[in-house]
Scaffold this motif. Structure first.
Motif, PDB file in Angstrom:
ATOM      1  N   THR A 103      -0.817 101.303  -8.671  1.00  0.00           N
ATOM      2  CA  THR A 103       0.262 101.690  -7.707  1.00  0.00           C
ATOM      3  C   THR A 103       0.647 103.058  -8.370  1.00  0.00           C
ATOM      4  O   THR A 103       0.801 103.930  -7.330  1.00  0.00           O
ATOM      5  N   HIS A 104       1.146 103.233  -9.515  1.00  0.00           N
ATOM      6  CA  HIS A 104       1.218 104.540 -10.287  1.00  0.00           C
ATOM      7  C   HIS A 104       0.296 105.671  -9.775  1.00  0.00           C
ATOM      8  O   HIS A 104       0.514 106.685  -9.324  1.00  0.00           O
ATOM      9  N   GLU A 105      -1.142 105.062 -10.195  1.00  0.00           N
ATOM     10  CA  GLU A 105      -2.077 106.208 -10.221  1.00  0.00           C
ATOM     11  C   GLU A 105      -2.124 106.532  -8.544  1.00  0.00           C
ATOM     12  O   GLU A 105      -2.298 107.667  -8.256  1.00  0.00           O
ATOM     13  N   LEU A 106      -2.158 105.544  -7.748  1.00  0.00           N
ATOM     14  CA  LEU A 106      -2.289 106.188  -6.262  1.00  0.00           C
ATOM     15  C   LEU A 106      -1.065 106.901  -5.871  1.00  0.00           C
ATOM     16  O   LEU A 106      -1.345 107.798  -4.862  1.00  0.00           O
ATOM     17  N   GLY A 107       0.077 106.753  -6.372  1.00  0.00           N
ATOM     18  CA  GLY A 107       1.341 107.574  -6.098  1.00  0.00           C
ATOM     19  C   GLY A 107       0.671 109.081  -6.399  1.00  0.00           C
ATOM     20  O   GLY A 107       1.064 109.996  -5.600  1.00  0.00           O
ATOM     21  N   HIS A 108      -0.024 109.390  -7.440  1.00  0.00           N
ATOM     22  CA  HIS A 108      -0.411 110.645  -7.619  1.00  0.00           C
ATOM     23  C   HIS A 108      -1.389 111.188  -6.604  1.00  0.00           C
ATOM     24  O   HIS A 108      -1.311 112.325  -6.218  1.00  0.00           O
ATOM     25  N   THR A 109      -2.473 110.265  -6.144  1.00  0.00           N
ATOM     26  CA  THR A 109      -3.174 110.652  -5.170  1.00  0.00           C
ATOM     27  C   THR A 109      -2.649 111.007  -3.838  1.00  0.00           C
ATOM     28  O   THR A 109      -3.091 111.662  -2.733  1.00  0.00           O
ATOM     29  N   ASP A 131       4.350 113.237  -8.355  1.00  0.00           N
ATOM     30  CA  ASP A 131       4.170 113.721  -9.916  1.00  0.00           C
ATOM     31  C   ASP A 131       4.977 112.683 -10.617  1.00  0.00           C
ATOM     32  O   ASP A 131       5.474 111.974 -10.227  1.00  0.00           O
ATOM     33  N   ASP A 132       4.442 113.013 -12.039  1.00  0.00           N
ATOM     34  CA  ASP A 132       5.114 111.904 -12.927  1.00  0.00           C
ATOM     35  C   ASP A 132       6.609 112.441 -13.193  1.00  0.00           C
ATOM     36  O   ASP A 132       6.960 113.388 -13.119  1.00  0.00           O
ATOM     37  N   LEU A 133       7.267 111.458 -13.264  1.00  0.00           N
ATOM     38  CA  LEU A 133       8.810 111.548 -13.793  1.00  0.00           C
ATOM     39  C   LEU A 133       8.958 111.238 -15.336  1.00  0.00           C
ATOM     40  O   LEU A 133       8.136 110.094 -15.853  1.00  0.00           O
TER      41      LEU A 133
HETATM   42 ZN   LIG Z   1       1.161 109.452 -13.867  1.00  0.00          ZN
END
Ligand SMILES: [Zn+2]
Length: 247
Positions: free
Chosen positions: A197-203, A207-209
């Motif tokens: 879920t985190h990595e798909l957020g990047h796609t 960005d990272d918080l």
């Molecule tokens: Zn990340």
């Protein structure tokens, strides 16, 4: 005599420099170099690629859970305006599960549903499993993939994600996510669904918080063994996806 040799070497270098941009690009680095050369020559734009490296905590981080605000509404965009082309992109993805932990496909599919559920845009389409072919890794082939492959052995990086886009239209072209097959992805290790879920957020270009206050959000940079917080979106994650794709 010496001067003549120096001149010969210089001429040789100049010839090499002139020929270099015509050498076919192989791999991401070469592709990027090619893009830079074209830019200088005011030629056609080249696809650009952004890569994220997921380096975790190996036990729960010092701020967990005390400093985390479950209602934090923070989000960051990697680059504004970059997104899948239309309002109903129906992005397809192939999940390569050869060499993956048991149940890997079932663990990653909810990650797509979670992001899709936060907007009416209809981001994802067909999510299919390929259990036969070897993991393709990060390959510029305009196919979106998730796979389990070799990154750096146990420790260090647990996942790597890249997305590619056209800089002139800001349209996404492709994403690839690799889970490091040498990490512990069992219930005592890293959570496949949460990391997916985190990595798909990047796609999706989130960005990272990094603030401890944002530690309960899916897009917080750090995960750790047993961390399942990233399976569900927080206020900031939902605000972020809606800022790109609408409500
Ligand atoms: Zn990340």
């Amino acid at each position: 005599m010496k001067a003549k040799i120096v001149i010969t070497i210089l001429v040789g270098l100049l010839v090499l420099l002139a020929v270099a941009p015509a050498i076919p690009a192989g791999g991401k680095a070469a592709e990027k170099a090619q893009g830079a050369a074209d830019k200088d020559a005011k030629g056609p734009p080249e696809i650009e690629t952004v890569t994220f490296v997921n380096i975790p905590y190996w036990s729960s981080p010092p701020w967990y859970p005390d400093e985390c605000d479950e209602n934090a509404d923070t989000y960051r965009l990697v680059m504004g305006g970059i997104r899948w082309a239309d309002d109903n992109p129906q992005v397809a993805c192939v999940v390569y599960t050869l060499g993956a932990p048991t149940g890997a496909f079932a663990a990653v599919t909810p990650a797509f549903v979670t992001w899709d559920g936060a907007t009416t845009a209809g981001i994802y389409g067909s999510i299919s499993e390929n259990a036969v072919n070897p993991p393709p890794g990060i390959a510029a082939d305009e196919t979106n993939t998730i796979s389990w492959g070799t990154i750096d052995g146990p420790g260090g990086t647990i996942a790597m994600t890249s997305f590619s886009f056209w800089p002139h239209t800001k349209e996404l072209v492709e994403f690839d996510l690799i889970f490091d097959k040498d990490e512990d992805w069992t219930t005592t290790g890293f959570d496949i669904q949460g990391v997916a879920t985190h990595e798909l957020g990047h796609t999706l270009v989130l960005d990272d918080l990094r603030s401890p206050r944002d530690g309960a959000l899916t897009m917080h940079a750090y995960t750790w063994p047993g961390d399942t917080w990233k399976q569900t979106l927080g206020s900031g994650d939902i605000r972020g996806i809606r800022a790109i794709y609408g409500e």
